[in-house]
Design an enzyme around this catalytic site. Structure first.
Site, short mmCIF file in Angstrom:
data_model
loop_
_atom_site.label_atom_id
_atom_site.label_comp_id
_atom_site.label_asym_id
_atom_site.label_seq_id
_atom_site.Cartn_x
_atom_site.Cartn_y
_atom_site.Cartn_z
N ARG A 193 37.46 16.80 11.48
CA ARG A 193 37.32 18.27 11.44
C ARG A 193 37.32 18.78 10.00
NH1 ARG A 193 36.31 16.89 15.93
NH2 ARG A 193 36.95 17.87 17.89
N SER B 101 39.08 23.70 21.36
CA SER B 101 40.45 23.32 20.96
C SER B 101 40.95 24.33 19.95
CB SER B 101 40.47 21.94 20.30
OG SER B 101 40.01 20.96 21.18
N GLU C 267 42.54 24.82 14.41
CA GLU C 267 41.14 24.46 14.12
C GLU C 267 40.28 25.72 14.06
OE1 GLU C 267 39.12 21.36 16.59
OE2 GLU C 267 37.56 22.86 16.81
P1 FAD Z 1 30.85 29.62 13.96
O1 FAD Z 1 32.02 29.80 14.88
O2 FAD Z 1 29.84 30.69 13.93
O3 FAD Z 1 31.41 29.36 12.48
C1 FAD Z 1 32.49 28.46 12.29
C2 FAD Z 1 32.83 28.41 10.80
O4 FAD Z 1 31.76 27.82 10.07
C3 FAD Z 1 33.04 29.79 10.19
O5 FAD Z 1 34.05 29.68 9.21
C4 FAD Z 1 31.70 30.11 9.55
O6 FAD Z 1 31.77 31.00 8.46
C5 FAD Z 1 31.24 28.74 9.09
N1 FAD Z 1 29.78 28.60 9.13
C6 FAD Z 1 29.00 28.75 10.24
N2 FAD Z 1 27.71 28.52 9.91
C7 FAD Z 1 27.69 28.24 8.58
C8 FAD Z 1 26.64 27.92 7.67
N3 FAD Z 1 25.36 27.84 8.05
N4 FAD Z 1 26.97 27.70 6.39
C9 FAD Z 1 28.26 27.77 5.98
N5 FAD Z 1 29.29 28.07 6.79
C10 FAD Z 1 29.01 28.30 8.09
N6 FAD Z 1 34.06 21.43 18.27
C11 FAD Z 1 34.05 20.09 18.14
O7 FAD Z 1 34.05 19.57 17.02
N7 FAD Z 1 34.03 19.27 19.22
C12 FAD Z 1 34.03 19.75 20.49
O8 FAD Z 1 34.02 18.99 21.45
C13 FAD Z 1 34.03 21.17 20.66
N8 FAD Z 1 34.03 21.71 21.89
C14 FAD Z 1 34.03 23.06 22.04
C15 FAD Z 1 34.00 23.60 23.33
C16 FAD Z 1 33.99 24.97 23.52
C17 FAD Z 1 33.97 25.52 24.93
C18 FAD Z 1 33.98 25.84 22.40
C19 FAD Z 1 33.93 27.32 22.61
C20 FAD Z 1 34.01 25.32 21.11
C21 FAD Z 1 34.06 23.92 20.91
N9 FAD Z 1 34.09 23.35 19.64
C22 FAD Z 1 34.05 21.98 19.49
C23 FAD Z 1 34.13 24.21 18.44
C24 FAD Z 1 32.71 24.69 18.02
O9 FAD Z 1 31.78 24.43 19.03
C25 FAD Z 1 32.27 24.00 16.73
O10 FAD Z 1 33.18 24.25 15.69
C26 FAD Z 1 30.86 24.47 16.30
O11 FAD Z 1 30.35 23.66 15.29
C27 FAD Z 1 30.89 25.91 15.82
O12 FAD Z 1 29.57 26.34 15.64
P2 FAD Z 1 29.24 27.86 15.50
O13 FAD Z 1 27.81 27.98 15.14
O14 FAD Z 1 29.65 28.60 16.70
O15 FAD Z 1 30.15 28.23 14.26
N1 EPU Z 2 46.25 15.87 27.46
C1 EPU Z 2 47.27 16.25 28.28
N2 EPU Z 2 47.28 17.55 28.74
C2 EPU Z 2 46.32 18.44 28.39
C3 EPU Z 2 45.28 18.04 27.53
C4 EPU Z 2 45.27 16.74 27.07
O1 EPU Z 2 48.15 15.47 28.60
O2 EPU Z 2 46.41 19.58 28.84
C5 EPU Z 2 46.24 14.48 26.97
C6 EPU Z 2 45.54 13.54 27.95
O3 EPU Z 2 46.28 12.37 28.02
C7 EPU Z 2 44.24 13.19 27.29
C8 EPU Z 2 44.54 13.39 25.81
O4 EPU Z 2 45.55 14.40 25.76
O5 EPU Z 2 43.88 11.89 27.55
C9 EPU Z 2 43.35 13.84 24.99
O6 EPU Z 2 42.74 14.94 25.65
P1 EPU Z 2 41.13 15.13 25.61
O7 EPU Z 2 40.48 13.84 25.90
O8 EPU Z 2 40.80 16.29 26.47
O9 EPU Z 2 40.82 15.43 24.12
P2 EPU Z 2 41.56 16.33 23.05
O10 EPU Z 2 42.22 15.42 22.07
O11 EPU Z 2 42.40 17.37 23.69
C10 EPU Z 2 39.55 16.31 21.41
C11 EPU Z 2 38.79 17.31 20.60
C12 EPU Z 2 37.77 18.02 21.47
C13 EPU Z 2 36.81 16.99 22.03
C14 EPU Z 2 37.60 15.97 22.86
C15 EPU Z 2 36.75 14.85 23.38
C16 EPU Z 2 40.25 18.04 18.81
C17 EPU Z 2 41.11 19.12 18.28
N3 EPU Z 2 39.70 18.26 20.01
O12 EPU Z 2 40.30 17.04 22.37
O13 EPU Z 2 37.05 18.93 20.65
O14 EPU Z 2 35.83 17.59 22.85
O15 EPU Z 2 38.64 15.39 22.01
O16 EPU Z 2 36.45 13.95 22.37
O17 EPU Z 2 40.06 17.02 18.17
C18 EPU Z 2 37.11 21.16 19.80
O18 EPU Z 2 37.25 20.66 18.69
O19 EPU Z 2 37.01 22.40 20.00
C19 EPU Z 2 37.07 20.28 20.98
C20 EPU Z 2 36.99 20.72 22.23
#
Ligand code: FAD
Ligand code: EPU
Length: 348
Positions: free
Chosen positions: A163, A232, A327
């Site tokens: 991240r 997250s 995050e």
């Molecule tokens: P924004 O929210 O619009 O911006 C995020 C930050 O980046 C801000 O500080 C912004 O100023 C900066 N920024 C945006 N665009 C630019 C640019 N072009 N140049 C410079 N700075 C910029 N993240 C994960 O890593 N893994 C996941 O599995 C994951 N799952 C998600 C699930 C859900 C349901 C949601 C809502 C979010 C999840 N996220 C996850 C977080 C999010 O999807 C990522 O961080 C994504 O990359 C954000 O993109 P955005 O365009 O919405 O960024």
């Molecule tokens: N767990 C629990 N309870 C919960 C949630 C999780 O016990 O309510 C435990 C479970 O054992 C599970 C483990 O935590 O096996 C990990 O959970 P999960 O696989 O859902 O992944 P995570 O670590 O919670 C991370 C990323 C996600 C990404 C998933 C899948 C971060 C901060 N989050 O979540 O990214 O989608 O792994 O790879 O690293 C995001 O960044 O916004 C995001 C959704």
């Protein structure tokens, strides 16, 4: 370029919190982007670039210019061993992944359904289900806000981490990502290390991996179109080996993974074991299926979300001695702000 004054930000971020900004502009070209930064009338105003707003929380009225990146276009090239995609920063990431799988350009499927724009993907080096953006990144193009030149960084120059990237450090507030280069190996191998993916056979197709990931995510994560959230809320903390041994001695079931600089602990597990699933403050709550996700379940205000996040931080810190780091990026009146501010306020 489209310009809006005192615009409601609801449609531009996924938490669904009511908040507005002084000026909002939608840019379709790099020339327009440069124009926004050079306009004399906006010179003194703070500026923030957004993709889809899926990783931000606006904590109050933003007294500046919100720039919505809508630079569009995808080019595909290939050589004997790879496909090379050049993707403009405003392309929708989940649509890109879906399209690439349908076009037999495999390699992005593990990163399916991550909301946001392509240009935001390198900022926090998005990751899920065993791979990170850095694994498919060839280069990142950014507009340098000092020289107004577009500069290309190789993957190695982006200093990617968990991240993390150069855009959160040396290039913080100095760069707008305008395009990314992806390098996808033709000799595709599935990445099936993440738990639920292990049910797939080694000879599965990219479409099967894509479908499996979409299925897991749909079951576990709330759809921002239905329930406001930003994924997250906290990062998974990375502990030193010694810190981890102390934690594991008291909590042998703690979920953990090896990390390059120590041991990564599942923050969702820590929060869940505090009994916080479903816990609500005002209109903000901890998601029932995934404790790491904070949701806007009933017209939450930013203050509700902050109070809930503060409560989670304190519970986890008191129980395990582990300090969570958010995050989600908190955007205050004129700059980025951090949860520490509210934690310190409550202490004094
Ligand atoms: P924004 O929210 O619009 O911006 C995020 C930050 O980046 C801000 O500080 C912004 O100023 C900066 N920024 C945006 N665009 C630019 C640019 N072009 N140049 C410079 N700075 C910029 N993240 C994960 O890593 N893994 C996941 O599995 C994951 N799952 C998600 C699930 C859900 C349901 C949601 C809502 C979010 C999840 N996220 C996850 C977080 C999010 O999807 C990522 O961080 C994504 O990359 C954000 O993109 P955005 O365009 O919405 O960024
Ligand atoms: N767990 C629990 N309870 C919960 C949630 C999780 O016990 O309510 C435990 C479970 O054992 C599970 C483990 O935590 O096996 C990990 O959970 P999960 O696989 O859902 O992944 P995570 O670590 O919670 C991370 C990323 C996600 C990404 C998933 C899948 C971060 C901060 N989050 O979540 O990214 O989608 O792994 O790879 O690293 C995001 O960044 O916004 C995001 C959704």
């Amino acid at each position: 370029m489209q310009i809006y004054l005192n615009e409601n930000l609801s449609a531009y971020h996924t938490f669904g919190i009511q908040q507005s900004c002084q000026v909002l502009v939608v840019v379709d070209t790099v020339a327009e982007l440069m124009d926004v930064y050079r306009r004399p009338e906006w010179q003194s105003l703070p500026k923030i670039v957004l993709g889809k707003g899926s990783n931000v929380l606006f904590t109050e009225f933003y007294q500046g210019v919100v720039i919505i990146n809508r630079l569009r276009g995808i080019d595909v090239r290939e050589d004997e061993n790879h496909y090379f995609l050049h993707v403009q920063g405003g392309e929708d990431w989940p649509e890109l992944v879906k399209w690439s799988v349908s076009q037999q350009l495999p390699g992005l499927e593990n990163l399916a359904m991550i909301p946001g724009c392509a240009g935001s993907a390198p900022i926090q080096n998005i990751g899920a289900y065993g791979i990170e953006f850095q694994d498919v990144c060839d280069y990142v193009d950014y507009l340098c806000l000092k020289t107004f030149q577009v500069i290309r960084l190789s993957r190695a120059e982006c200093s990617f981490g968990y991240r993390d990237s150069i855009f959160k450090h040396r290039l913080y507030q100095q760069a707008v990502v305008v395009g990314i280069g992806l390098k996808l190996a033709k000799a595709w191998q599935p990445h099936l290390k993440y738990g639920p993916l292990q049910q797939l056979a080694g000879n599965c197709s990219p479409t099967e991996v894509f479908d499996c990931i979409c299925d897991i995510r749909t079951r576990k994560l709330p759809d921002p179109k239905q329930v406001g959230n930003a994924g997250s809320f906290f990062k998974n903390p990375v502990l030193t080996e010694a810190q981890f041994q102390t934690l594991a001695a008291n909590y042998p079931d703690v979920v953990s993974y090896p990390a390059s600089s120590g041991v990564k602990v599942a923050a969702g597990w820590l929060i869940d074991q505090c009994g916080l699933k479903g816990f609500q403050i005002g209109g903000a709550a901890i998601h029932e299926q995934q404790a790491l996700v904070l949701i806007n379940c009933q017209h939450a205000t930013a203050s509700d979300v902050i109070r809930l996040a503060t409560h989670v931080y304190r519970c986890v810190h008191e129980k395990y001695g582990v300090a969570l780091e958010h995050e989600v990026r908190f955007i205050g009146r004129s700059s980025e702000v951090y949860l520490d501010m509210w934690l310190k306020e409550q202490q004094s």
